[in-house]
Each structure stands twice: as structure tokens, then as C-alpha cells.
Motif scaffolding. Structure first.
Motif, mmCIF file in Angstrom:
data_model
loop_
_atom_site.group_PDB
_atom_site.id
_atom_site.type_symbol
_atom_site.label_atom_id
_atom_site.label_comp_id
_atom_site.label_asym_id
_atom_site.label_seq_id
_atom_site.Cartn_x
_atom_site.Cartn_y
_atom_site.Cartn_z
ATOM 1 N N LEU A 43 56.639 17.097 68.729
ATOM 2 C CA LEU A 43 57.063 16.380 67.525
ATOM 3 C C LEU A 43 58.500 16.677 67.127
ATOM 4 C CD1 LEU A 43 53.859 16.656 65.296
ATOM 5 C CD2 LEU A 43 54.498 14.896 66.950
ATOM 6 N N MET A 44 58.989 17.874 67.464
ATOM 7 C CA MET A 44 60.335 18.256 67.057
ATOM 8 C C MET A 44 61.354 18.274 68.190
ATOM 9 S SD MET A 44 58.642 18.719 64.294
ATOM 10 C CE MET A 44 57.430 20.016 64.503
ATOM 11 N N PRO A 79 38.239 19.345 61.724
ATOM 12 C CA PRO A 79 39.483 18.639 62.000
ATOM 13 C C PRO A 79 39.805 17.675 60.871
ATOM 14 C CG PRO A 79 37.702 17.850 63.391
ATOM 15 C CD PRO A 79 37.220 19.104 62.740
ATOM 16 N N VAL A 80 41.012 17.755 60.370
ATOM 17 C CA VAL A 80 41.368 16.953 59.203
ATOM 18 C C VAL A 80 42.850 16.681 59.197
ATOM 19 C CG1 VAL A 80 41.524 19.068 57.842
ATOM 20 C CG2 VAL A 80 41.411 16.899 56.694
ATOM 21 N N ALA A 81 43.232 15.446 58.936
ATOM 22 C CA ALA A 81 44.636 15.107 58.835
ATOM 23 C C ALA A 81 45.240 15.902 57.693
ATOM 24 C CB ALA A 81 44.795 13.614 58.557
ATOM 25 N N GLY A 82 46.347 16.579 57.952
ATOM 26 C CA GLY A 82 47.020 17.332 56.921
ATOM 27 C C GLY A 82 46.940 18.825 57.095
ATOM 28 N N GLU A 93 52.337 13.303 74.669
ATOM 29 C CA GLU A 93 51.544 12.646 73.633
ATOM 30 C C GLU A 93 50.055 12.672 73.961
ATOM 31 O OE1 GLU A 93 51.128 11.103 70.034
ATOM 32 O OE2 GLU A 93 53.133 11.374 70.881
ATOM 33 N N GLN A 94 49.687 12.953 75.217
ATOM 34 C CA GLN A 94 48.281 12.938 75.619
ATOM 35 C C GLN A 94 47.574 14.259 75.353
ATOM 36 O OE1 GLN A 94 50.833 11.903 77.824
ATOM 37 N NE2 GLN A 94 50.530 9.833 77.038
ATOM 38 N N ARG A 95 48.274 15.244 74.805
ATOM 39 C CA ARG A 95 47.641 16.532 74.507
ATOM 40 C C ARG A 95 46.424 16.318 73.617
ATOM 41 N NH1 ARG A 95 45.827 21.232 74.310
ATOM 42 N NH2 ARG A 95 47.087 23.096 73.952
ATOM 43 N N LEU A 96 45.321 16.957 73.972
ATOM 44 C CA LEU A 96 44.023 16.900 73.285
ATOM 45 C C LEU A 96 43.208 15.648 73.607
ATOM 46 C CD1 LEU A 96 44.893 18.297 69.727
ATOM 47 C CD2 LEU A 96 43.936 19.530 71.666
ATOM 48 N N ASP A 97 43.799 14.666 74.281
ATOM 49 C CA ASP A 97 43.021 13.471 74.617
ATOM 50 C C ASP A 97 41.881 13.788 75.585
ATOM 51 O OD1 ASP A 97 44.601 11.967 72.990
ATOM 52 O OD2 ASP A 97 45.756 11.003 74.597
ATOM 53 N N TRP A 101 48.909 15.243 62.974
ATOM 54 C CA TRP A 101 48.797 14.853 64.390
ATOM 55 C C TRP A 101 47.563 15.488 65.019
ATOM 56 C CZ3 TRP A 101 48.597 16.691 69.347
ATOM 57 C CH2 TRP A 101 48.995 15.827 70.376
ATOM 58 N N ILE A 102 47.374 16.790 64.799
ATOM 59 C CA ILE A 102 46.211 17.476 65.358
ATOM 60 C C ILE A 102 44.926 16.898 64.767
ATOM 61 C CG2 ILE A 102 44.995 19.694 65.453
ATOM 62 C CD1 ILE A 102 47.737 21.049 65.573
ATOM 63 N N GLY A 103 44.937 16.624 63.456
ATOM 64 C CA GLY A 103 43.753 16.061 62.821
ATOM 65 C C GLY A 103 43.345 14.733 63.421
#
Length: 488
Positions: A251-252, A394-397, A260-264, A323-325
Motif C-alpha cells: 500500500l505504501m 476480520p473487520v474493515a478498519g 495485490e493477491q496476498r490473502l486471496d 485492506w486486510i478486513g
């Protein structure tokens, strides 16, 4: 996909039969002489000089738009790209590939490599290429492809090419035709590690090694991709993603991004996932003079002459949490994400910066907030690591600086949910956070968690807006409880 060894095994010999027919025939003869069945595959985009067992048209037919989209077009680059896609789909549909050897120049290598990467880890893959002496990362990726430099161009049989191609043929024949020593294998777990998370991961692996093969991956981008490749190959039964720092670099703009496919692959494989925020507070760059100009005024730390670390900001932490969420909300298997209560980086300079960031995002931090978190310098606390963390759905934020809590199980937690929850800790809400899209599901399932006297079951929440289950306050240091759970 690997069908076996010995005479039952099949080796695919792949290349462009319009220009490499004689060389492919030479390799096939050596592999067949070793007692293995062979199948030649033509991936050329022009009429072949020597026919193959699987024609280029048959391969091209696996392209989503059919063979007509691959063969007979004037744009050579486009034809190569489409044939690579077609060969990838062709390989994915085969069930008899025990090993594969390919020969190619730059175009042939670009066609063959994606198909080889689609094979599971452990299936022998040898690629003789004219471009194998340079940067082979785009071809090998996160797989176990063995690339061999052809020395001369793959154009004709002579004293050099015969030796190189012969060595490659005997190599793949030996890999496929020889059995490995059989051992009582244990199910494998994937763990991610960085320097600052080494103590944590080491002790976690030590605690699990009696029952599991603990495969540790260095979270440098390639490590995360390799771990997820094994998950996609169904070689892992679970993942302990202690070190998610690759998300920072994605992201940075750091150098250790896993893409971008990490965790997919975690979602696709359907295996249990346990994650944490190890090294998620820093972005990795190269030498100090390579740090992008826009970051020159930020807090930087020279880790070594080749690596410079940059402390993340609350806004960046929030972006990583969202992103992780989003990624983990796509998982259907059990998921837990742990936030250590004693948060903070391992270096003293990093802890000071972390405190100031936390102050700006949630208010004055407590004394506990400023201590290092298990997995960095707080080695003495690692034995209690599972109890010193809070499990968060797992939660956005996540990562925005708010205090964590155990979160309800239930359906996916997504931004914009109508029923908003809050952060709950020690029996009372800390803050309402509608902007995070938290939702308390009426069907809250029973969850195993730790009470004052060890594991206990939490009853389902009642309908009608009932509060989440209460959690016992962790006793202060030196505070004892009697067997009934009451203060002594």
C-alpha cells in the motif's frame, strides 16, 4: 496432479515445434530411454516443422476466446501472450503430469513458464532457456521451477547443446523416476516471520512441532507468495500469518510487497487462518538514498545498509486494516486476527513514535500501551502470547488505533452494515464505531476463549440487540484468584 513414479509416470516435453523440433525430439528420446512415458506439446504460434503429440491448435483451443484468438494473427507479441494463457489453462486441465521439461528462447520461455507455475510445488519442472542467466524472478515466481541457462541459443544440436540439453533431460528423468524416502509426514502449517517477530514465531513453532510441520516463510514479498502457493496447492492445513508486513509495502510502495493477491489463496483454499500485525507498523525500503522523496520527512530508521524502515501513520494503519478486513471477510474457513495488548514496535525509537501516533488517534495511551508487544523484545511474555492477545473477527478498519476486543462470530462483517456494534472490553463498551461497519450477528456462535481459570465457552448472544458476552478483566501482576475465580 503427479500421477506416480517409474514406468507409470508421464513427462511432458514442451516447446515451439516450429523452431525447436529437433532439440525437443532429442530430449524426448533421453527421457524415454530412462523408462518414462513422454508427451510432446507444441506451443508455437506458427506451423510446426515436426509434429507433436499435442498440437499447437489443441493447446490454443484452451484460450477463453478459442484457437482463432491465438493462431493466425499478425501481432507476434499478442500471439505469444495469448498462447501463454492457453497453455496455462491446458496445464490446469491435465491430471497426468508427473514432470515437465521445456525448451525456449525469450518467447518460448514466456509461454512455458506460466504453465509450469500452475503445477503444484513438488512436481519436477525444468526449463532450459536462453534468458536463464539474468533476472528469472518473473518466470519462476514463487514456485520450484529449475531454470537452466542454454549457454548457446536453442538452435540446432551440437557438442554444447547436446551436453546442456542432455543434462536437463537426465535431471527431470531422475526427479520423476526416483522415489523419495518415505517418512511419516505430519500436516503442514505456514508461518510468516520477520526479524522483529522471530522470537514469537520460534516459540509458536516449537509449541506446535510435535503435531505439525511448521514451514516458516520470510515475509519479503516472495515469502508470502510462496506460502500462499503452497496453500493453493493444498499442501498446508492452516496458516499462522504472524507477520503481515507485506501489506505495508504493497500500500505504501515498499520493496517487500507480495502483490495485490496476498490473502486471496487463503480464501480459495478454505483453510483456517490465524493472523496478527507483526511488523505492520513499518514500510521497507532499500538503502537510505532510495527512499522516495515524498517520504523523506518521515520517521526513518536504517535497519542495515540495504534496508531502511519507515514508521507508518494512523491513517496508513487504518488503510491497512481496511485492506486486510476486506480480504479476510472473503474467507469461509475459521479466521482469527490477533492484536497484542502490549502493542508497540521492538526498537525504543519506534515505541516512542508509536506512542505519539496512538495519542493522536485514540487519546492518551495507558502504561500498558507503551510496552513492547510479544514477538518483539518482550521475550518473557511469549509463553503467555495466546492469552495476552485479543481475538478479533476480520473487520474493515483494523489497525486504526482503537483498542481491540473479541468480536462475534457470524456472517461476513462488511462496511456499511446496518446494525452497528462497538468495541467491547472488560465488560463495557469503549467506543461506538459505525464507520468501521461492525455488525453483531444475532446468530453469534459459541466461541472458545480464555476466562480467569482457563478456556471456557461463551453462550450465544440473545436476539433483540443484546450486548456481546462479557469478558473477565485480566488480573494485574501479582493478583491471585482462588479456584472459584474470585479475588483471593
Amino acid at each position: 496432479m503427479r500421477s506416480g513414479t517409474g514406468s507409470a509416470a508421464t513427462v511432458y516435453v514442451v516447446g515451439c515445434h516450429d523452431t525447436k523440433g529437433a532439440e525437443l525430439g532429442f530430449v524426448r528420446g533421453l527421457v524415454s530411454a530412462a523408462g518414462l512415458r513422454t508427451v510432446t506439446v507444441d506451443v508455437g504460434t506458427r506451423p510446426p516443422a515436426i509434429p507433436a503429440d499435442v498440437s499447437a491448435r489443441e493447446v490454443a483451443a484452451h484460450h477463453p476466446d478459442g484457437a482463432v484468438a491465438v493462431l493466425g494473427i499478425d501481432d507476434r507479441g499478442l500471439a505469444v501472450s495469448r498462447m501463454a494463457d492457453a497453455f496455462l489453462h491446458f496445464v490446469e486441465g491435465r491430471t497426468d503430469i508427473s514432470g515437465m521439461i521445456g525448451l525456449g528462447g525469450s518467447c518460448g520461455t514466456a509461454i512455458i513458464a506460466p504453465g509450469m507455475r500452475a503445477l503444484p510445488v513438488g512436481v519436477p519442472k525444468v526449463l532450459v532457456s536462453t534468458v536463464a542467466s539474468g533476472n528469472v524472478a518473473p518466470y519462476v515466481g514463487e514456485t520450484d521451477i529449475c531454470m537452466m541457462y542454454s549457454v548457446t541459443d536453442v538452435a540446432g544440436l551440437h557438442q554444447i547443446s547436446r551436453r546442456v540439453l542432455g543434462n536437463a533431460a537426465h535431471a527431470v528423468a531422475g526427479m520423476v523416476g526416483r522415489d523419495l524416502p518415505r517418512e511419516d509426514s505430519k500436516p503442514a502449517l505456514g508461518l510468516t516471520m520477520f526479524g522483529v517477530t522471530t522470537p514469537c514465531v520460534t516459540q509458536v513453532a516449537r509449541a506446535l512441532e510435535a503435531d505439525y510441520d511448521c514451514l516458516v516463510f520470510h515475509a519479503t514479498g516472495t515469502g508470502g507468495r510462496a506460502m500462499e502457493k503452497l496453500a493453493a496447492s493444498h499442501l498446508l492445513v492452516g496458516i499462522l500469518d504472524v507477520t503481515t508486513t507485506e501489506v505495508c509495502d504493497l500500500l505504501m510502495g515498499g520493496i517487500f510487497s507480495a502483490g495485490e493477491q496476498r490473502l486471496d489463496a487463503v480464501a480459495r483454499a478454505g483453510i483456517p487462518y490465524v493472523g496478527s500485525c507483526g511488523a505492520l507498523d513499518m514500510v521497507n525500503f532499500g538503502a537510505l538514498d532510495t527512499v522516495p522523496e515524498r517520504y523523506r520527512g518521515r520517521t526513518l530508521h536504517v535497519h542495515n545498509p540495504q534496508v531502511t524502515l519507515m514508521r507508518t501513520t494512523p491513517a496508513e494503519n487504518r488503510a491497512m486494516g481496511e485492506w486486510i478486513g476486506r480480504k479476510l471477510n472473503a474467507c469461509h474457513a475459521p479466521v482469527r486476527f490477533f492484536l497484542p495488548e502490549d502493542g508497540g514496535p521492538s526498537s525504543s525509537a519506534g515505541r516512542m513514535t508509536c506512542r505519539s501516533c496512538a495519542s493522536r488517534s485514540v487519546g492518551t495511551p495507558s502504561r500498558r500501551d507503551s510496552r513492547p508487544w510479544p514477538g518483539s523484545s518482550d521475550i518473557a511474555g511469549l509463553e503467555q502470547w495466546p492469552r495476552r492477545t485479543r481475538s478479533v473477527r476480520p473487520v474493515a478498519g483494523m489497525g486504526n488505533g482503537n483498542r481491540p476486543s473479541r468480536r462475534e462470530k457470524g456472517g461476513p462483517i462488511v462496511p456499511g452494515a446496518e446494525e452497528q456494534g462497538g468495541f467491547w472490553r472488560n465488560r463495557r463498551p469503549l467506543s461506538k464505531a459505525p464507520h468501521l461497519g461492525l455488525r453483531h450477528s444475532p446468530g453469534f456462535a459459541k466461541e472458545l476463549c480464555h476466562g480467569p481459570n482457563g478456556p471456557r465457552r461463551i453462550a450465544p448472544a440473545r436476539r433483540g440487540g443484546a450486548a456481546p458476552p462479557r469478558f473477565h478483566r485480566r488480573p494485574a501482576a501479582g493478583h491471585r484468584r482462588d479456584p472459584g475465580g474470585r479475588p483471593a
